[in-house]
Design an enzyme around this catalytic site. Structure first.
Site, PDB file in Angstrom:
ATOM      1  N   THR A 390     -21.537  -4.845 -61.547  1.00 29.52           N
ATOM      2  CA  THR A 390     -20.989  -5.070 -60.229  1.00 29.52           C
ATOM      3  C   THR A 390     -22.036  -4.439 -59.358  1.00 29.52           C
ATOM      4  OG1 THR A 390     -18.738  -4.948 -60.997  1.00 29.52           O
ATOM      5  CG2 THR A 390     -19.092  -4.268 -58.724  1.00 29.52           C
ATOM      6  N   THR A 408     -18.818  -8.571 -57.211  1.00 22.36           N
ATOM      7  CA  THR A 408     -19.095  -8.633 -58.642  1.00 22.36           C
ATOM      8  C   THR A 408     -19.026 -10.036 -59.215  1.00 22.36           C
ATOM      9  OG1 THR A 408     -18.509  -7.570 -60.752  1.00 22.36           O
ATOM     10  CG2 THR A 408     -16.684  -8.394 -59.447  1.00 22.36           C
ATOM     11  N   SER A 461      -8.227  -5.011 -59.402  1.00 23.44           N
ATOM     12  CA  SER A 461      -9.628  -4.604 -59.472  1.00 23.44           C
ATOM     13  C   SER A 461      -9.715  -3.092 -59.366  1.00 23.44           C
ATOM     14  CB  SER A 461     -10.371  -5.244 -58.293  1.00 23.44           C
ATOM     15  OG  SER A 461     -11.675  -4.734 -58.199  1.00 23.44           O
ATOM     16  N   SER A 462     -10.861  -2.558 -59.733  1.00 20.83           N
ATOM     17  CA  SER A 462     -11.125  -1.135 -59.492  1.00 20.83           C
ATOM     18  C   SER A 462     -12.097  -0.956 -58.335  1.00 20.83           C
ATOM     19  CB  SER A 462     -11.725  -0.498 -60.742  1.00 20.83           C
ATOM     20  OG  SER A 462     -10.824  -0.606 -61.812  1.00 20.83           O
ATOM     21  N   GLY A 483     -16.858  -0.856 -63.442  1.00 22.08           N
ATOM     22  CA  GLY A 483     -15.552  -1.229 -63.993  1.00 22.08           C
ATOM     23  C   GLY A 483     -14.538  -0.141 -63.723  1.00 22.08           C
TER      24      GLY A 483
HETATM   25  O1  DON Z   1     -12.862  -5.746 -60.328  1.00 19.44           O
HETATM   26  C1  DON Z   1     -13.159  -4.958 -61.211  1.00 19.44           C
HETATM   27  O2  DON Z   1     -12.656  -3.863 -61.306  1.00 19.44           O
HETATM   28  C2  DON Z   1     -14.232  -5.352 -62.216  1.00 19.44           C
HETATM   29  N1  DON Z   1     -14.397  -6.791 -62.242  1.00 19.44           N
HETATM   30  C3  DON Z   1     -15.491  -4.664 -61.868  1.00 19.44           C
HETATM   31  C4  DON Z   1     -16.561  -4.940 -62.871  1.00 19.44           C
HETATM   32  C5  DON Z   1     -17.617  -3.931 -62.857  1.00 19.44           C
HETATM   33  O3  DON Z   1     -17.618  -3.008 -62.098  1.00 19.44           O
HETATM   34  C6  DON Z   1     -18.681  -4.062 -63.857  1.00 19.44           C
HETATM   35  N2  DON Z   1     -19.686  -3.092 -63.592  1.00 19.44           N
HETATM   36  N3  DON Z   1     -20.423  -2.365 -63.781  1.00 19.44           N
END
Ligand code: DON
Length: 582
Positions: A390, A408, A461-462, A483
C-alpha cells in the site's frame, strides 16, 4: 516504581535531548529542530511532501513551489505514483484521504475505497462442498478485484478543493508514462521479484521487455497504454474511466476472464465524504478515517487506553511501555474483529469505541506484571457502554492545507492483472472481506459478519491517514502501508511525538512492535534489545525471539509548527523521499 521511572526518564533525556519532552507537555511552538536528535527531518519554508517515491515527491513539491495548493499537489502525486510506484501507487485500486482545508478550517475524510461488484456473493470464494478456497482466483484473478475508486477520489479533491484543473494535475503523470522514467533500484528489484506478473499477458507486456527479460537499473521504462488511459481522463474527465472509453476496456477484459465488474458497477461508483473520527491525546486533537476503515477508530482507541499510563516516565522502548502498548493493541484489534464494517450496511459503534470511558475500563484490565493471553481477551461488550503493499503520502502547503492519502492495490501489484489496452493494474481488495468469521483475511485479521461479502459493500480496511492538531491548527499528518500493521505504526508515530517528545524522524525510526490479538504473538522489529525482549517474555508476552519481524509499515510524515515545515520518509522502504519547498 516512581524511582525506577525517574531513572528511565533520565535515560530518555540523554537519548532524545532535554528539550524534547517539553514539547509534549507545554506545547511550545519551536521544539522540532533539535540539534541533539539522532535522526533529523527534512525542512522547508513553504511546504513539504513525503512519499514512497523520490521523483513523485519532487513533482508534488514543484507544484507547491509554483503556487498550487496541497490538494493540487496531493492529487498530482496520487496519479504520478501510479506510474512511478506501480506496486502500490494506482488508478486500479482505492483508499482513504484526509484533507484539511485551511480556508474553511475543516478536515474532511474522503472514502474512495473499492466496492464489491453488484454480482459479488458471500460464497464466491467457496467450493462446491462449502469450503473456503483461498487460491489463485481469490488472490490473483479478475474476480479478486473490487470496483476501483482512486480516479474518482483524486478527481474529487481537485474539483472540490484544488486550484488547478484535473488535466493539469494529470499532466506530470501522463508525461512520465508516455516519455518514460528511469528505472530505479527499487523498481528494478520489485519487478524482478514479482515474477507472477508474467502470468497475465497484458501484465507481461507492461512490466517486462519484449523478450520477457527484466528492466535494469537506469534503463528507460515507458507505459504507453497507461499514458493513453490518463490522457483519456484528462480529456474527458472521470467519466472516461467510469462510463466511457476506459470503462469499456475494463469491462471487456472482465467479461473475457470471468471478472465481475460491469459498466453499471463503474457508473455507480461514488466517492463518499465522511466526518473524520476524532479523539484527543494529552490535549492534542486527532482526526482520522472512520469506518469502513478501522484505522482511525483504533488508533484513537489505543491512544485513549495509553493515556491512562505514565509512558513518558517509563521511557520509549522500555519493557514497561512496550508491554502496555502490546496490551492496548490486543484489546483494540479484538474489537476491530467484531465491530468494524461498512457503515452504509451495518451499524458501527464508533462513538463508544473511541470513548475515554470505555478506554479507561480497558486500561484497568491491564496488569503491568502479567500479559493477558488473547484467549483472555474478547471483543468488548459494548452494549454496556453502548509485502505486500500500500502506499501513503502526506503534503502540506504554506497556507496550512494538508492532504494525507493512503491508497492501495492490496498486495504488491494487486491482483497482477493489467486490463488489456489500458495499463491499469487492478486491485485484489476483495481479500479484505471476511469470508467466514472463523477464517482470517489476507492479513491474518479476524472479522465478523459485519464484513462479509455483499454486493456494493466496502471491505473493512486498516488504512488511515492521521492528522494531529493543536489549538485548531493542523500540526502533523502521517500514515503508512503495512496491512494490519498500519494501525499500530500510526499509533506509535503519534505516541513517539506527543508522549515521548521525539521529532518526526526519531519517531519514525525507533523500532516498533505489533500485536493484532490473533494470532497471540507480539511481533518486534530488530533494534529492541534482547534484555527488553527477555523482560517482555517474563511477563507472558508471546515473542518468537528468533523471528524478528521485517520492517513494520513505512510512515510518511509532514509537520508544520506554524512557521517551518518538517518532513520525514521512513527508512523502512527504499526510494522514499521527503522534499521541502523553500
Ligand atoms: O485496506 C487494507 O487494510 C489493506 N488492503 C491494506 C493493504 C496493505 O497495507 C498492504 N501493505 N503493505
Amino acid at each position: 516504581m516512581l524511582k525506577k521511572y525517574s531513572i528511565l526518564l533520565l535515560t530518555v533525556l540523554i537519548a532524545f535531548g532535554p528539550s524534547a519532552p517539553s514539547f509534549a507537555q507545554d506545547g511550545a511552538s519551536q521544539p522540532l529542530f533539535e540539534y541533539s536528535a539522532i535522526n533529523h527531518p527534512v525542512m522547508g519554508k513553504r511546504g513539504m511532501v513525503a512519499s514512497h517515491n523520490a521523483l513523485s515527491s519532487e513533482i508534488a513539491a514543484e507544484i507547491l513551489a509554483k503556487g498550487g495548493n496541497a490538494i493540487d499537489a496531493g492529487a498530482a502525486l496520487g496519479f504520478a505514483l501510479a506510474v512511478t510506484l506501480p506496486r502500490a501507487g494506482n488508478i486500479g485500486g482505492g483508499g482513504f484521504m484526509l484533507v484539511h482545508v485551511a480556508e474553511q478550517d475543516k478536515t474532511i475524510a474522503i472514502d474512495f475505497r473499492e466496492t464489491a461488484p453488484a454480482a459479488a456473493r458471500q460464497d464466491m470464494f467457496f467450493d462446491a462442498s462449502g469450503n473456503v478456497v483461498m487460491d489463485q482466483t481469490y488472490r490473483f484473478s479478475h474476480k479478486s478485484s473490487a470496483v476501483p475508486g482512486s480516479v474518482a477520489g483524486l478527481a474529487h479533491i481537485v474539483e472540490e478543493y484544488g486550484t488547478m484543473t484535473l488535466a493539469e494535475v494529470l499532466a506530470p503523470a501522463i508525461r512520465l508514462a508516455r516519455d518514460g522514467i528511469e528505472v530505479t533500484y527499487d523498481l528494478a528489484a520489485d519487478l524482478a521479484r514479482s515474477q507472477r506478473l508474467k502470468n497475465n499477458p497484458a501484465s507481461l507486456r507492461k512490466f517486462y521487455k519484449p523478450d520477457g527479460s527484466n528492466y535494469q537499473v537506469g534503463e528507460l521504462y515507458k507505459q504507453p497504454d497507461l499514458a493513453w488511459t490518463l490522457s483519456e481522463i484528462a480529456e474527458h474527465g472521470v467519466a472516461a474511466f467510469y462510463r466511457g472509453s476506459v470503462a469499456e476496456r475494463i469491462v471487456a477484459d472482465m467479461e473475457a476472464h470471468n471478472g465481475l465488474i460491469t459498466m453499471e458497477d463503474l457508473a455507480n461508483y461514488e466517492v463518499i465524504e465522511r466526518e473524520p473520527v476524532r479523539g484527543t491525546f494529552r490535549g492534542y486533537d486527532i482526526a482520522a478515517m472512520p469506518a469502513p476503515s478501522s484505522g482511525g477508530t483504533h488508533v484513537i482507541q489505543m491512544l485513549n487506553i495509553l493515556e491512562n499510563f505514565p509512558l513518558a516516565e517509563m521511557g520509549p522502548e522500555s519493557a514497561d511501555a512496550l508491554h502496555i502498548m502490546a496490551e492496548a493493541m490486543k484489546f483494540s484489534y479484538a474489537d476491530r474483529s467484531k465491530y468494524l464494517g461498512d457503515p452504509d450496511f451495518v451499524k458501527v459503534p464508533t462513538e463508544t469505541l473511541v470513548s475515554k470511558e470505555y478506554a479507561k475500563d480497558l486500561a484497568a484490565k491491564i496488569s503491568l506484571d502479567q500479559a493477558l493471553s488473547s484467549d483472555e481477551i474478547a471483543p468488548g461488550n459494548l452494549a454496556i457502554y453502548e509485502s505486500d503493499e500500500t502506499t501513503h503520502y502526506s503534503v502540506v502547503d504554506s497556507e496550512g492545507n494538508m492532504v494525507g492519502n493512503t491508497y492501495t492495490l492490496m498486495f504488491s501489484f494487486g491482483s497482477g492483472v493489467v486490463i488489456e489496452g489500458t495499463g491499469i493494474l487492478m486491485n485484489n481488495n476483495m481479500g479484505n472481506f471476511t469470508l467466514r468469521s472463523d477464517i482470517p483475511d489476507a492479513f491474518g485479521l479476524m472479522g465478523s459478519e459485519n464484513n462479509l461479502i455483499r454486493p456494493n459493500r466496502r471491505p473493512v480496511s486498516s488504512m488511515s491517514p492521521v492528522l494531529v492538531s493543536r489549538n485548531g491548527q493542523p500540526l502533523l499528518m502521517t500514515g503508512s502501508p503495512g496491512g494490519s500493521k498500519i494501525i499500530s505504526a500510526n499509533m506509535q508515530m503519534v505516541l513517539n511525538v506527543l508522549e515521548f517528545g521525539m521529532n518526526i524522524a526519531d519517531a519514525a525510526v525507533v523500532p516498533r512492535i505489533h500485536h493484532q490479538w490473533r494470532p497471540d504473538v507480539l511481533e518486534i522489529e530488530s533494534g529492541i534489545s534482547p534484555d527488553t525482549v527477555a523482560r517482555l517474555i517474563e511477563r507472558g508476552q508471546n515473542i518468537n525471539f528468533s523471528q524478528r519481524s521485517a520492517g513494520m509499515g513505512s510512515l510518511q510524515t509532514v509537520m508544520w509548527d506554524g512557521t517551518l515545515f518538517y518532513g520525514y520518509s521512513d527508512p523502512r522502504r527504499p526510494g522514499a523521499e521527503a522534499v521541502g519547498v523553500d
